[in-house]
Write a protein that holds these residues in place. Structure first.
Motif, PDB file in Angstrom:
ATOM      1  N   THR A 295       0.932  -1.248  -0.211  1.00  0.00           N
ATOM      2  CA  THR A 295       0.006   0.231   0.037  1.00  0.00           C
ATOM      3  C   THR A 295       0.890   1.180   0.031  1.00  0.00           C
ATOM      4  N   ASN A 296       2.177   1.176  -0.196  1.00  0.00           N
ATOM      5  CA  ASN A 296       2.897   2.411  -0.387  1.00  0.00           C
ATOM      6  C   ASN A 296       2.292   3.330  -1.281  1.00  0.00           C
ATOM      7  N   GLY A 297       2.100   4.608  -0.776  1.00  0.00           N
ATOM      8  CA  GLY A 297       1.710   5.557  -2.013  1.00  0.00           C
ATOM      9  C   GLY A 297       0.243   5.200  -2.270  1.00  0.00           C
ATOM     10  N   ALA A 298      -0.620   4.388  -1.725  1.00  0.00           N
ATOM     11  CA  ALA A 298      -1.957   4.026  -2.037  1.00  0.00           C
ATOM     12  C   ALA A 298      -2.943   4.695  -0.990  1.00  0.00           C
ATOM     13  N   SER A 299      -4.081   5.105  -1.183  1.00  0.00           N
ATOM     14  CA  SER A 299      -4.819   5.634  -0.328  1.00  0.00           C
ATOM     15  C   SER A 299      -6.436   5.175  -0.759  1.00  0.00           C
ATOM     16  N   ASP A 300      -7.289   5.468   0.235  1.00  0.00           N
ATOM     17  CA  ASP A 300      -8.749   4.953  -0.147  1.00  0.00           C
ATOM     18  C   ASP A 300      -9.077   3.735  -0.592  1.00  0.00           C
ATOM     19  N   CYS A 301      -8.317   2.797   0.319  1.00  0.00           N
ATOM     20  CA  CYS A 301      -8.522   1.438  -0.270  1.00  0.00           C
ATOM     21  C   CYS A 301     -10.015   1.220   0.102  1.00  0.00           C
ATOM     22  N   GLU A 302     -10.675   0.241  -0.707  1.00  0.00           N
ATOM     23  CA  GLU A 302     -12.024  -0.216  -0.421  1.00  0.00           C
ATOM     24  C   GLU A 302     -12.202  -1.718  -0.847  1.00  0.00           C
ATOM     25  N   ALA A 303     -13.220  -2.502  -0.491  1.00  0.00           N
ATOM     26  CA  ALA A 303     -13.346  -3.725  -0.981  1.00  0.00           C
ATOM     27  C   ALA A 303     -14.253  -3.824  -2.312  1.00  0.00           C
ATOM     28  N   GLY A 304     -14.042  -4.598  -3.253  1.00  0.00           N
ATOM     29  CA  GLY A 304     -14.866  -4.659  -4.283  1.00  0.00           C
ATOM     30  C   GLY A 304     -15.464  -5.941  -4.331  1.00  0.00           C
ATOM     31  N   LYS A 305     -16.637  -6.272  -5.159  1.00  0.00           N
ATOM     32  CA  LYS A 305     -17.227  -7.215  -5.502  1.00  0.00           C
ATOM     33  C   LYS A 305     -16.670  -8.427  -6.012  1.00  0.00           C
ATOM     34  N   PRO A 306     -16.283  -9.361  -5.486  1.00  0.00           N
ATOM     35  CA  PRO A 306     -15.569 -10.551  -6.385  1.00  0.00           C
ATOM     36  C   PRO A 306     -16.192 -11.071  -7.461  1.00  0.00           C
ATOM     37  N   GLY A 307     -15.258 -11.187  -8.393  1.00  0.00           N
ATOM     38  CA  GLY A 307     -15.936 -11.995  -9.640  1.00  0.00           C
ATOM     39  C   GLY A 307     -15.739 -13.479  -9.635  1.00  0.00           C
ATOM     40  N   ALA A 308     -16.285 -14.081 -10.555  1.00  0.00           N
ATOM     41  CA  ALA A 308     -15.997 -15.445 -10.858  1.00  0.00           C
ATOM     42  C   ALA A 308     -14.642 -16.075 -10.519  1.00  0.00           C
ATOM     43  N   GLY A 309     -14.574 -16.881  -9.505  1.00  0.00           N
ATOM     44  CA  GLY A 309     -13.211 -17.540  -9.221  1.00  0.00           C
ATOM     45  C   GLY A 309     -12.523 -16.625  -8.187  1.00  0.00           C
ATOM     46  N   GLU A 310     -13.033 -15.573  -7.817  1.00  0.00           N
ATOM     47  CA  GLU A 310     -12.128 -14.588  -6.678  1.00  0.00           C
ATOM     48  C   GLU A 310     -12.960 -14.637  -5.451  1.00  0.00           C
ATOM     49  N   THR A 311     -12.052 -14.687  -4.252  1.00  0.00           N
ATOM     50  CA  THR A 311     -12.722 -14.589  -2.976  1.00  0.00           C
ATOM     51  C   THR A 311     -12.655 -13.305  -2.228  1.00  0.00           C
ATOM     52  N   GLU A 312     -11.812 -12.397  -2.782  1.00  0.00           N
ATOM     53  CA  GLU A 312     -11.487 -10.977  -2.283  1.00  0.00           C
ATOM     54  C   GLU A 312     -10.900 -10.017  -3.427  1.00  0.00           C
ATOM     55  N   VAL A 313     -11.472  -8.762  -3.478  1.00  0.00           N
ATOM     56  CA  VAL A 313     -10.949  -7.851  -4.300  1.00  0.00           C
ATOM     57  C   VAL A 313     -10.779  -6.348  -3.292  1.00  0.00           C
ATOM     58  N   VAL A 314      -9.753  -5.819  -3.589  1.00  0.00           N
ATOM     59  CA  VAL A 314      -9.450  -4.484  -2.901  1.00  0.00           C
ATOM     60  C   VAL A 314      -9.022  -3.474  -4.139  1.00  0.00           C
TER      61      VAL A 314
END
Length: 527
Positions: A273-292
């Motif tokens: 997360t170096n240099g990152a901001s405003d992180c939020e969870a997203g809706k996982p697609g097919a075959g995904e368990t987590e999206v950020v």
């Protein structure tokens, strides 16, 4: 009257023969065009397009069934390399204008390129000095493979371009690697052609450029309603779900604290997360368990955790491709992919993707707005990634090919110039003034298309070198070899390839001093 219409009228009145001689063509343009129809830069582009023989291969591609827009893009890539400049969009425009003048390219294609290229300055663009080659920005091709979710996803080092259309094949249909003087890479710097290369007559006193790139931005605001559900009776809400509901799958609760993200994705980068901001969870697609998804200075960072190894492998396969402008490294355990839209000639965003099969995770940095691939790569490196960019030729057969007459340790990887190349590198020749690029295609057909291009240039050249077929050892000829001097005497080119199983390798060397004797002298001395 628009410039392309004026040229079409000229061809209709005087015949296509006016496009056979660059000097004569320039004289005609100087005489008949008014100052508000074309700048000196426009005329330089068109004259160079004639001088480097754009029309013949462009016509062959279109007559062979290629889409005119794709054919124009390919011709533009080659012209940009041949000129030693770094504006592929402008070169594509010039190719489209000439094609329109002889009835091969529809007006819509000309207008598309006209609106996408920057206004000309009246001068040729300065040669590029980086190993990565000239940045190209042309309108997006009409049939690139669809980009994977979240972001779109195939050096100069070469002058007269070879054969490679975004779709493998015929002499101009499968983006193979073409030479372009102006950006011949060095390990980390680049080769700048001699001052005389690509010289043009002094600019004429003309009015402002007529080709002003215009862009209309439309903003579509999409609103979504969320219905709040108020519990009227007992029963606790599921703590793992949002209380508000909307159509479609719900977004699982995810800890988006930077420290938590860094810990979960430490297999990809130590400081994700170096240099990152405003992180939020997203809706996982097919075959995904987590999206950020997070915001970074150059655009967005998307992190994904997959259900299993098969899902990650499928996502990797969708991301990694061989269109122009890519750098790809895949050792099965990890993979890295970069896409440079300037090199690739599209308006797609710059991309850096990397993954870990063991962790079943991937990360994608996608540039926004004017973010360049260099800026996106800086964001990538700032995370201290566990996956490194490739710096040397990787394929074992390509390394064997290079070692036949060069030292593979002098070669440095660069992003590709044409679709179908699995990798491309610039190499040190060991002889002053000789610039070398080597690469490998994914199919034999693409390599043969490349060979056909150079064979055609050799056959047309007034000054030819050894020519013929270069044989590797005994038996049937397995390689092509063609050396020649261009008509202006500015650039000497030597092409060779090796049609061995699983190689499909090529090499191109240039002397931008026009020294064909030195170029051919270099070949056997190292071979």
């Amino acid at each position: 009257m628009e410039l392309h219409d004026a040229l079409r009228d000229l061809v209709a009145d005087h015949g296509p023969g006016i496009l056979d001689d660059a000097a004569g063509f320039r004289g005609v343009l100087d005489d008949v065009l008014s100052e508000d129809q074309a700048t000196t830069g426009d005329i330089n582009l068109l004259v160079d397009a004639v001088r480097f023989g754009v029309l013949n291969p462009l016509g062959e591609m279109i007559d062979g069934g290629a889409d005119p827009a794709r054919a124009v893009e390919e011709a533009g890539l080659r012209l940009a390399r041949d000129r030693g400049g770094d504006d592929q969009a402008a070169s594509s425009w010039a190719s489209a204008v000439l094609g329109y003048a002889v009835g091969k390219v529809p007006a819509a294609v000309v207008m598309r390129y006209r609106s996408s290229r920057p206004a000309t300055s009246g001068q040729l663009p300065p040669p590029s000095t980086g190993p990565a080659g000239p940045p190209y920005q042309s309108p997006p091709p009409t049939a690139w493979p669809p980009a994977p979710t979240q972001a779109p996803v195939q050096s100069p080092s070469q002058p007269p371009g070879p054969s490679s259309l975004p779709q493998a094949p015929a002499p101009y249909a499968a983006p193979s690697s073409y030479p372009q003087p102006s950006s011949y890479p060095q390990p980390s710097g680049g080769y700048a052609p001699p001052a005389g290369f690509g010289a043009v007559p002094p600019p004429r006193k003309r009015g402002s450029a007529v080709w002003i790139a215009a862009a209309a931005a439309g903003v579509v605001l999409v609103g979504g309603g969320v219905a709040g559900v108020i519990a009227l009776s007992g029963g606790d809400k599921d703590p793992g779900r949002k209380s508000a509901k909307s159509s479609g799958p719900e977004t699982p609760a995810v800890d988006v604290d930077p420290a938590a993200i860094d810990e979960r994705y430490s297999s990809l980068s130590s400081k994700m997360t170096n240099g990152a901001s405003d992180c939020e969870a997203g809706k996982p697609g097919a075959g995904e368990t987590e999206v950020v998804q997070c915001t970074v200075s150059t655009g967005t960072l998307r992190l994904v955790t997959y259900e299993d190894e098969g899902a990650l492998t499928a996502a990797r396969g969708a991301r990694l491709d061989y269109r122009a402008g890519t750098m790809t490294a895949d050792n099965d355990t990890t993979a890295l992919y970069e896409y440079d839209p300037e090199r690739g000639g599209t308006s797609d965003p710059a991309i850096v993707y990397w993954d870990s099969k063991g962790a079943q995770q991937s990360a994608v940095l996608e540039g926004e707005g004017t973010a360049t691939i260099d800026a996106v790569v800086d964001s990538f490196t700032s995370t201290s990634p566990r996956v490194a960019e490739p710096t040397a030729p990787a394929h074992p057969k390509l390394r064997e090919f290079i070692d036949i007459n060069m030292d593979v340790s002098t070669c440095t990887r660069q992003r590709t110039f044409f679709t179908g190349e699995t990798e491309e590198s610039s190499c040190q020749s060991g002889t002053d003034g000789v610039v070398v690029n080597v690469g490998r295609y994914s199919t034999r057909k693409q390599m043969k298309a490349d060979r056909k291009y150079y064979k055609g240039k050799y056959d047309q050249a007034t000054t030819q070198g050894g020519g013929g077929t270069w044989r590797f050892g005994e038996g049937e000829a397995e390689g092509g070899y063609f050396a020649y001097l261009d008509s202006a005497g500015d650039t000497a080119t030597l092409y060779w390839d090796w049609n061995a199983d699983d190689c499909f390798c090529y090499g191109v060397a240039w002397s931008f001093e026009g020294d064909l004797e030195k170029l051919e002298g270099w070949w056997p001395s190292d071979g």
